[in-house]
Design a protein around this motif. Structure first.
Motif, PDB file in Angstrom:
ATOM      1  N   VAL A 119      51.863  37.223  47.225  1.00 33.11           N
ATOM      2  CA  VAL A 119      51.250  35.906  47.435  1.00 33.11           C
ATOM      3  C   VAL A 119      49.859  35.831  46.818  1.00 33.11           C
ATOM      4  N   GLY A 120      49.009  36.789  47.129  1.00 26.04           N
ATOM      5  CA  GLY A 120      47.636  36.765  46.630  1.00 26.04           C
ATOM      6  C   GLY A 120      47.573  36.817  45.117  1.00 26.04           C
ATOM      7  N   ALA A 121      48.335  37.722  44.532  1.00 28.74           N
ATOM      8  CA  ALA A 121      48.327  37.855  43.076  1.00 28.74           C
ATOM      9  C   ALA A 121      48.918  36.629  42.407  1.00 28.74           C
ATOM     10  N   THR A 122      49.923  36.020  43.030  1.00 23.99           N
ATOM     11  CA  THR A 122      50.537  34.810  42.469  1.00 23.99           C
ATOM     12  C   THR A 122      49.536  33.661  42.429  1.00 23.99           C
ATOM     13  N   GLN A 123      48.820  33.480  43.534  1.00 24.08           N
ATOM     14  CA  GLN A 123      47.841  32.405  43.593  1.00 24.08           C
ATOM     15  C   GLN A 123      46.736  32.607  42.559  1.00 24.08           C
ATOM     16  N   GLU A 124      46.294  33.850  42.412  1.00 24.75           N
ATOM     17  CA  GLU A 124      45.253  34.157  41.437  1.00 24.75           C
ATOM     18  C   GLU A 124      45.726  33.893  40.010  1.00 24.75           C
ATOM     19  N   ASN A 169      44.300  30.884  37.411  1.00 24.11           N
ATOM     20  CA  ASN A 169      43.735  31.233  36.100  1.00 24.11           C
ATOM     21  C   ASN A 169      44.500  30.556  34.965  1.00 24.11           C
ATOM     22  N   LEU A 170      45.827  30.495  35.096  1.00 21.22           N
ATOM     23  CA  LEU A 170      46.626  29.862  34.056  1.00 21.22           C
ATOM     24  C   LEU A 170      46.333  28.364  33.964  1.00 21.22           C
ATOM     25  N   ARG A 171      46.227  27.705  35.112  1.00 22.80           N
ATOM     26  CA  ARG A 171      45.967  26.251  35.111  1.00 22.80           C
ATOM     27  C   ARG A 171      44.638  25.959  34.432  1.00 22.80           C
TER      28      ARG A 171
END
Length: 411
Positions: free
Chosen positions: A158-163, A167-169
């Motif tokens: 979850v944490g890595a996905t949100q990060e 960053n991609l957006r």
């Protein structure tokens, strides 16, 4: 007169009886002579039936009764095949033939690049899946939610996905145009950043002044721990290390035999104990043997244990303490099955509480779409993934390289 006649008759009868006895005795002697009435006896192997001198007798044929056999010259004992004793050279040659041939493992440099095709399932989910979504003409909220779902499905966490999504957006918005090459480069940078390039992923296996480097291999049952230990021995031998293996998994009957087979293939000695014996004792003896042999590394395969069994986990701590009587333990590698996903993270947490985990080995990564576990398990434990298993072959254990791994995922 009558008496004279009676005496004559008696004398005649007596003479006739005596004559009959003499004739009978002569006939009996004649019957007993050779060639007249053969006696049936079992042949004596050591004394062949005699034949006449010079007569030839076919092998296996019996000699005619009454004939003499010329005895064959006795063969010297040293020339008889049954009595031959092998020489020392012949014994060594036979032992060399019986021993398995020493194999030369494939070099480890660039091994992950050679095995990149094994990550096809993770590639389809993470690499191709993300690139397809990011290549859409319009990146609305629904698309970003699909990107998040793809990352979570791949066990990125979850944490890595949100990060990663944040960053991609930001970068896509700043970038403006999104050509395929630009998107691939962007995604590669962000994934490599999440995995991390600053960690030391070298397996500490170099001999130091006090003795060999000691590596403990730990993990639950069924993750491929013993096989991984054997493959790791091949990795170290390929890098020029001399290795001793410690079969401290004494609770599984075939574990010691399996590890010994791996060791024999690369010329590594295996120290083992009795089945059901004390694992700590075997580990202690293995390090002692490694010191005596002057090797670079001692690899200790510990018994698999459920992370929920407190007693067994405490025993693992005992193994480490006993080994440390010889010197420090340089590495504690935790073997995780990549296909278990989040359950593997639970295992990792419990093991980290008992022994100080210094590195992670992810096995069966070729058979799962959950390649993101590389990211999540590192963030969970704060220790790097050092090796990954990408198949069942002897040289399918590869040192982990973040850049090569991401390139394999992106295709």
């Amino acid at each position: 007169m009558e008496y004279v006649i009676l005496a004559v008759v008696i004398a005649v009868v007596a003479i006739g009886a005596i004559t009959g006895l003499v004739v009978s005795g002569r006939r009996r002697k004649e019957l007993d002579r050779p060639g007249q009435a053969p006696t049936i006896t079992a042949p004596a192997p050591a004394k062949p039936a005699p034949t006449e001198p010079g007569a030839e007798v076919e092998p296996g044929a019996e000699a005619e009764p009454g004939t003499a056999v010329e005895p064959e010259a006795e063969q010297p004992a040293a020339e008889q095949p049954a009595a031959e004793q092998p020489t020392a050279e012949e014994v060594r040659a036979e032992e060399a033939e019986a021993a398995p041939a020493i194999e030369v493992p494939e070099p480890t440099a660039g091994r992950l690049v050679r095995l990149r095709s094994r990550l096809s399932r993770s590639q389809s989910t993470l690499g191709k899946g993300l690139l397809t979504l990011l290549s859409r003409d319009r990146l609305d909220e629904d698309t970003w939610e699909e990107i998040e779902e793809t990352l979570l499905t791949a066990d990125v966490g979850v944490g890595a996905t949100q990060e990663l999504v944040d960053n991609l957006r930001t970068r896509v918005k700043v970038l403006g145009t999104r050509t395929p090459d630009e998107l691939r480069g962007l995604l590669r940078e962000e994934l490599v950043k999440l995995i991390g390039t600053d960690s030391d992923r070298t397996v500490r296996s170099v001999k130091h002044e006090d003795g060999p480097a000691v590596v403990l291999v730990v993990g639950v049952n069924g993750v491929g721990k013993t096989t991984t230990t054997g493959k790791l021995a091949r990795v170290l031998v390929a890098d020029g290390r001399k290795v001793v293996l410690g079969a401290a998994d004494t609770f599984r009957a075939a574990a010691a035999d399996q590890l010994q087979t791996w060791g024999e293939r690369v010329g590594a000695h295996t120290v083992r104990g009795p089945e059901g014996g004390d694992p700590a004792s075997v580990a202690f003896d293995a390090v002692k043997q490694g010191i005596a042999d002057g090797v670079d590394t001692v690899l200790v395969d510990t018994a698999g244990r459920l992370h929920t069994k407190t007693g067994l986990m405490d025993e693992l701590g005992k193994v480490k303490r006993v080994v440390e009587k010889h010197g420090p333990v340089d590495e504690v590698l935790l073997v995780l099955d990549a296909t278990t996903g989040q359950n593997g993270l639970v295992q990792a947490r419990v093991f980290a509480e008992v022994v100080d985990i210094t590195g992670i080995v992810l096995t069966k990564l070729d058979g799962t779409a959950k390649g993101g576990i590389v990211i999540s398990v590192q963030r969970e434990l704060g220790v790097p993934v050092k090796l990954i298993g990408l198949g069942e072959g002897a040289d399918d254990l590869a040192p982990f390289e973040p850049g090569a791994f991401v390139d394999a995922l992106l295709g």
